[in-house]
Design a protein around this motif. Sequence first.
Motif, mmCIF file in Angstrom:
data_model
loop_
_atom_site.group_PDB
_atom_site.id
_atom_site.type_symbol
_atom_site.label_atom_id
_atom_site.label_comp_id
_atom_site.label_asym_id
_atom_site.label_seq_id
_atom_site.Cartn_x
_atom_site.Cartn_y
_atom_site.Cartn_z
ATOM 1 N N SER A 6 0.853 -1.184 0.000
ATOM 2 C CA SER A 6 0.000 0.000 0.000
ATOM 3 C C SER A 6 0.889 1.234 0.000
ATOM 4 O O SER A 6 2.095 1.135 0.258
ATOM 5 C CB SER A 6 -0.925 0.014 1.224
ATOM 6 O OG SER A 6 -0.167 0.031 2.418
ATOM 7 N N GLY A 8 1.167 3.538 -2.654
ATOM 8 C CA GLY A 8 1.506 4.097 -3.953
ATOM 9 C C GLY A 8 0.577 5.242 -4.320
ATOM 10 O O GLY A 8 -0.408 5.528 -3.627
ATOM 11 N N GLY A 9 0.907 5.917 -5.409
ATOM 12 C CA GLY A 9 0.063 7.015 -5.849
ATOM 13 C C GLY A 9 0.786 7.924 -6.809
ATOM 14 O O GLY A 9 1.844 7.584 -7.344
ATOM 15 N N LEU A 10 0.197 9.088 -7.013
ATOM 16 C CA LEU A 10 0.739 10.099 -7.917
ATOM 17 C C LEU A 10 1.368 11.211 -7.085
ATOM 18 O O LEU A 10 0.736 11.736 -6.155
ATOM 19 C CB LEU A 10 -0.381 10.665 -8.792
ATOM 20 C CG LEU A 10 -0.027 11.847 -9.701
ATOM 21 C CD1 LEU A 10 1.006 11.431 -10.744
ATOM 22 C CD2 LEU A 10 -1.290 12.380 -10.366
ATOM 23 N N LEU A 17 6.919 9.643 -0.902
ATOM 24 C CA LEU A 17 5.896 8.639 -0.648
ATOM 25 C C LEU A 17 6.494 7.595 0.283
ATOM 26 O O LEU A 17 7.708 7.367 0.258
ATOM 27 C CB LEU A 17 5.449 7.943 -1.933
ATOM 28 C CG LEU A 17 4.482 8.658 -2.879
ATOM 29 C CD1 LEU A 17 4.299 7.818 -4.144
ATOM 30 C CD2 LEU A 17 3.151 8.920 -2.214
ATOM 31 N N THR A 117 2.122 -2.101 -6.357
ATOM 32 C CA THR A 117 1.433 -0.826 -6.196
ATOM 33 C C THR A 117 2.070 0.193 -7.138
ATOM 34 O O THR A 117 3.295 0.244 -7.269
ATOM 35 C CB THR A 117 1.490 -0.341 -4.730
ATOM 36 O OG1 THR A 117 0.691 0.843 -4.575
ATOM 37 C CG2 THR A 117 2.914 -0.061 -4.257
ATOM 38 N N GLN A 118 1.232 0.973 -7.804
ATOM 39 C CA GLN A 118 1.724 1.910 -8.813
ATOM 40 C C GLN A 118 2.246 3.177 -8.155
ATOM 41 O O GLN A 118 1.577 3.775 -7.297
ATOM 42 C CB GLN A 118 0.596 2.275 -9.795
ATOM 43 C CG GLN A 118 0.981 3.303 -10.841
ATOM 44 C CD GLN A 118 1.952 2.759 -11.869
ATOM 45 O OE1 GLN A 118 1.758 1.657 -12.383
ATOM 46 N NE2 GLN A 118 2.992 3.526 -12.186
ATOM 47 N N VAL A 119 3.417 3.589 -8.577
ATOM 48 C CA VAL A 119 3.982 4.877 -8.193
ATOM 49 C C VAL A 119 4.206 5.677 -9.468
ATOM 50 O O VAL A 119 4.897 5.209 -10.379
ATOM 51 C CB VAL A 119 5.308 4.710 -7.428
ATOM 52 C CG1 VAL A 119 5.995 6.060 -7.221
ATOM 53 C CG2 VAL A 119 5.068 4.020 -6.091
#
Length: 123
Positions: A6, A8-10, A17, A117-119
Amino acid sequence: VQLVESGGGLVQAGGSLRLSCAASGGTFSSVHMGWFRQAPGKERESVAAISRNADSLSYADSVKGRFTISRDSAKNTVYLQMNTLKPEDTAVYYCAASSRYYFNSYYGSYNYWGQGTQVTVSS
């Protein structure tokens, strides 16, 4: 061992992050832990790794001085603090666990993987 990432994000370039990876179903203190990433069209690469008793750390040259890996045995969780993020850090980040005796950061040594998770780091 089940792993769930958990965090991740923009984020904009220069931002931070913190990724978390919660482990269950095994003995957390018996496994080495690592973070890997894979960008589109590129091979999966090691980002950082920490030995089972946290006495050895490994970082990719591209993240040294910016990323920090740590683990909390009380919470069965490993973290990746990412500072001064760059657009080239954009990737899917995977948490992985290795039950091998010897510690290393080679992805082939890791036998349990999270879903990723996308970063995304914008310029």
